[in-house]
Design a protein around this motif. Structure first.
Motif, PDB file in Angstrom:
ATOM      1  N   HIS A 140       0.717  -1.211   0.056  1.00  0.00           N
ATOM      2  CA  HIS A 140       0.083  -0.103   0.256  1.00  0.00           C
ATOM      3  C   HIS A 140       1.065   1.565   0.642  1.00  0.00           C
ATOM      4  CE1 HIS A 140      -4.062  -1.684   0.369  1.00  0.00           C
ATOM      5  NE2 HIS A 140      -3.804  -3.092   1.219  1.00  0.00           N
ATOM      6  N   ALA A 141       2.079   0.961   0.725  1.00  0.00           N
ATOM      7  CA  ALA A 141       2.372   2.781   1.073  1.00  0.00           C
ATOM      8  C   ALA A 141       3.125   2.859  -0.759  1.00  0.00           C
ATOM      9  CB  ALA A 141       3.812   2.218   1.277  1.00  0.00           C
ATOM     10  N   ASN A 142       3.451   2.234  -1.408  1.00  0.00           N
ATOM     11  CA  ASN A 142       4.143   2.145  -3.042  1.00  0.00           C
ATOM     12  C   ASN A 142       2.915   2.160  -4.025  1.00  0.00           C
ATOM     13  OD1 ASN A 142       4.675  -0.449  -2.546  1.00  0.00           O
ATOM     14  ND2 ASN A 142       7.088   0.230  -2.916  1.00  0.00           N
ATOM     15  N   ARG A 143       2.073   1.092  -3.534  1.00  0.00           N
ATOM     16  CA  ARG A 143       1.516   0.548  -4.438  1.00  0.00           C
ATOM     17  C   ARG A 143       2.059  -1.301  -5.695  1.00  0.00           C
ATOM     18  NH1 ARG A 143      -2.276   1.932  -1.877  1.00  0.00           N
ATOM     19  NH2 ARG A 143      -3.429   4.394  -2.619  1.00  0.00           N
ATOM     20  N   ARG A 144       2.789  -0.679  -4.954  1.00  0.00           N
ATOM     21  CA  ARG A 144       3.308  -2.082  -5.715  1.00  0.00           C
ATOM     22  C   ARG A 144       2.611  -4.072  -5.473  1.00  0.00           C
ATOM     23  NH1 ARG A 144       9.373  -2.956  -3.886  1.00  0.00           N
ATOM     24  NH2 ARG A 144       9.704  -0.599  -4.786  1.00  0.00           N
ATOM     25  N   VAL A 145       2.440  -4.659  -6.440  1.00  0.00           N
ATOM     26  CA  VAL A 145       2.357  -5.665  -6.350  1.00  0.00           C
ATOM     27  C   VAL A 145       3.053  -7.079  -7.374  1.00  0.00           C
ATOM     28  CG1 VAL A 145       0.451  -7.355  -8.457  1.00  0.00           C
ATOM     29  CG2 VAL A 145      -0.026  -4.738  -7.546  1.00  0.00           C
ATOM     30  N   ARG A 146       3.426  -7.666  -6.139  1.00  0.00           N
ATOM     31  CA  ARG A 146       3.920  -8.635  -6.170  1.00  0.00           C
ATOM     32  C   ARG A 146       2.735 -10.179  -6.559  1.00  0.00           C
ATOM     33  NH1 ARG A 146       8.880  -8.248  -4.052  1.00  0.00           N
ATOM     34  NH2 ARG A 146       9.277  -6.592  -2.951  1.00  0.00           N
ATOM     35  N   VAL A 147       3.261 -10.354  -8.309  1.00  0.00           N
ATOM     36  CA  VAL A 147       2.661 -11.637  -8.664  1.00  0.00           C
ATOM     37  C   VAL A 147       3.672 -12.763  -8.925  1.00  0.00           C
ATOM     38  CG1 VAL A 147       1.346 -12.869 -10.950  1.00  0.00           C
ATOM     39  CG2 VAL A 147       1.363 -10.365 -10.346  1.00  0.00           C
ATOM     40  N   LEU A 148       3.758 -13.704  -7.787  1.00  0.00           N
ATOM     41  CA  LEU A 148       4.311 -14.971  -7.893  1.00  0.00           C
ATOM     42  C   LEU A 148       3.712 -16.117  -8.149  1.00  0.00           C
ATOM     43  CD1 LEU A 148       4.972 -14.874  -3.560  1.00  0.00           C
ATOM     44  CD2 LEU A 148       6.535 -13.684  -5.373  1.00  0.00           C
ATOM     45  N   SER A 149       2.267 -16.327  -8.941  1.00  0.00           N
ATOM     46  CA  SER A 149       1.936 -17.582  -9.024  1.00  0.00           C
ATOM     47  C   SER A 149       0.547 -17.216  -9.061  1.00  0.00           C
ATOM     48  CB  SER A 149       3.272 -18.582  -8.927  1.00  0.00           C
ATOM     49  OG  SER A 149       2.311 -18.912  -7.482  1.00  0.00           O
TER      50      SER A 149
ATOM     51  N   ASN B  66       6.969 -19.003  -1.100  1.00  0.00           N
ATOM     52  CA  ASN B  66       7.753 -18.219  -2.609  1.00  0.00           C
ATOM     53  C   ASN B  66       7.120 -16.929  -2.173  1.00  0.00           C
ATOM     54  OD1 ASN B  66       7.966 -20.603  -3.457  1.00  0.00           O
ATOM     55  ND2 ASN B  66       6.504 -20.208  -4.892  1.00  0.00           N
ATOM     56  N   LEU B  67       6.808 -16.208  -1.062  1.00  0.00           N
ATOM     57  CA  LEU B  67       6.475 -14.710  -1.117  1.00  0.00           C
ATOM     58  C   LEU B  67       7.633 -14.512  -0.256  1.00  0.00           C
ATOM     59  CD1 LEU B  67       5.241 -12.217  -1.145  1.00  0.00           C
ATOM     60  CD2 LEU B  67       3.883 -13.390   0.932  1.00  0.00           C
ATOM     61  N   ILE B  68       8.236 -15.324   0.599  1.00  0.00           N
ATOM     62  CA  ILE B  68       8.605 -15.114   2.064  1.00  0.00           C
ATOM     63  C   ILE B  68      10.602 -15.020   0.883  1.00  0.00           C
ATOM     64  CG2 ILE B  68       9.495 -16.174   4.578  1.00  0.00           C
ATOM     65  CD1 ILE B  68       7.049 -16.806   4.370  1.00  0.00           C
TER      66      ILE B  68
ATOM     67  N   ILE C 101      -8.990  -2.754  -2.678  1.00  0.00           N
ATOM     68  CA  ILE C 101      -8.171  -2.225  -3.585  1.00  0.00           C
ATOM     69  C   ILE C 101      -7.568  -3.374  -4.878  1.00  0.00           C
ATOM     70  CG2 ILE C 101      -5.859  -1.967  -3.511  1.00  0.00           C
ATOM     71  CD1 ILE C 101      -5.872   0.525  -0.860  1.00  0.00           C
ATOM     72  N   MET C 102      -7.329  -4.928  -3.368  1.00  0.00           N
ATOM     73  CA  MET C 102      -7.275  -5.716  -4.671  1.00  0.00           C
ATOM     74  C   MET C 102      -8.245  -5.877  -5.454  1.00  0.00           C
ATOM     75  SD  MET C 102      -4.351  -7.238  -4.463  1.00  0.00           S
ATOM     76  CE  MET C 102      -3.777  -8.028  -6.125  1.00  0.00           C
ATOM     77  N   GLU C 103      -9.453  -5.710  -5.438  1.00  0.00           N
ATOM     78  CA  GLU C 103     -10.567  -5.820  -6.254  1.00  0.00           C
ATOM     79  C   GLU C 103     -10.268  -5.647  -7.290  1.00  0.00           C
ATOM     80  OE1 GLU C 103     -12.212  -9.049  -5.786  1.00  0.00           O
ATOM     81  OE2 GLU C 103     -11.552  -8.877  -4.097  1.00  0.00           O
TER      82      GLU C 103
ATOM     83  N   ALA D 104      -9.083  -4.528 -13.197  1.00  0.00           N
ATOM     84  CA  ALA D 104      -8.967  -4.132 -14.145  1.00  0.00           C
ATOM     85  C   ALA D 104      -7.480  -4.464 -14.895  1.00  0.00           C
ATOM     86  CB  ALA D 104      -7.512  -3.135 -13.494  1.00  0.00           C
ATOM     87  N   CYS D 105      -6.862  -5.769 -14.043  1.00  0.00           N
ATOM     88  CA  CYS D 105      -5.933  -7.153 -15.241  1.00  0.00           C
ATOM     89  C   CYS D 105      -7.215  -7.608 -16.032  1.00  0.00           C
ATOM     90  CB  CYS D 105      -5.718  -8.412 -14.107  1.00  0.00           C
ATOM     91  SG  CYS D 105      -4.068  -7.741 -13.534  1.00  0.00           S
TER      92      CYS D 105
END
Length: 96
Positions: free
Chosen positions: A4-13, A29-31, A80-82, A87-88
């Motif tokens: 949320h601080a920088n709106r970065r999205v991490r898509v791991l799988s 994997n996230l860790i 936010i995630m929804e 959008a994707c």
């Protein structure tokens, strides 16, 4: 994961039909991804789906990440995630 601080999205799988084993591995994997990037997460918000076993929460807790369950019938809690997922779907998949 959305930061949320920088709106970065991490898509791991991604998986069409995730299982309890799959989501637990995704937590691991996230860790590892956060460690490689030199980042840190304090909280992870998740829904109450039965596919999240106790081991999922334990893996995150061991890494110092507190798991917060979304409220019952509170879709705005994860809005936010929804919006990002919608959008994707629209932009990448031409799906409603």
């Amino acid at each position: 994961m959305t930061e949320h601080a920088n709106r970065r999205v991490r898509v791991l799988s991604a998986a069409a039909h995730p299982t309890a084993t799959w989501v637990t591995q995704a937590a691991k994997n996230l860790i590892m991804d956060l460690e490689d990037a030199g980042g840190r997460a304090r909280f992870l918000i998740r829904d109450r789906d039965g596919k999240f076993p106790a081991l999922f929460d334990a893996v995150l807790k061991d890494a110092g990440i507190d798991v917060v369950l979304s409220g019952v019938r509170m879709p705005g809690m994860n809005s936010i995630m929804e919006r990002w997922v919608q959008a994707c779907r629209r932009e990448l998949l031409d799906a409603p």
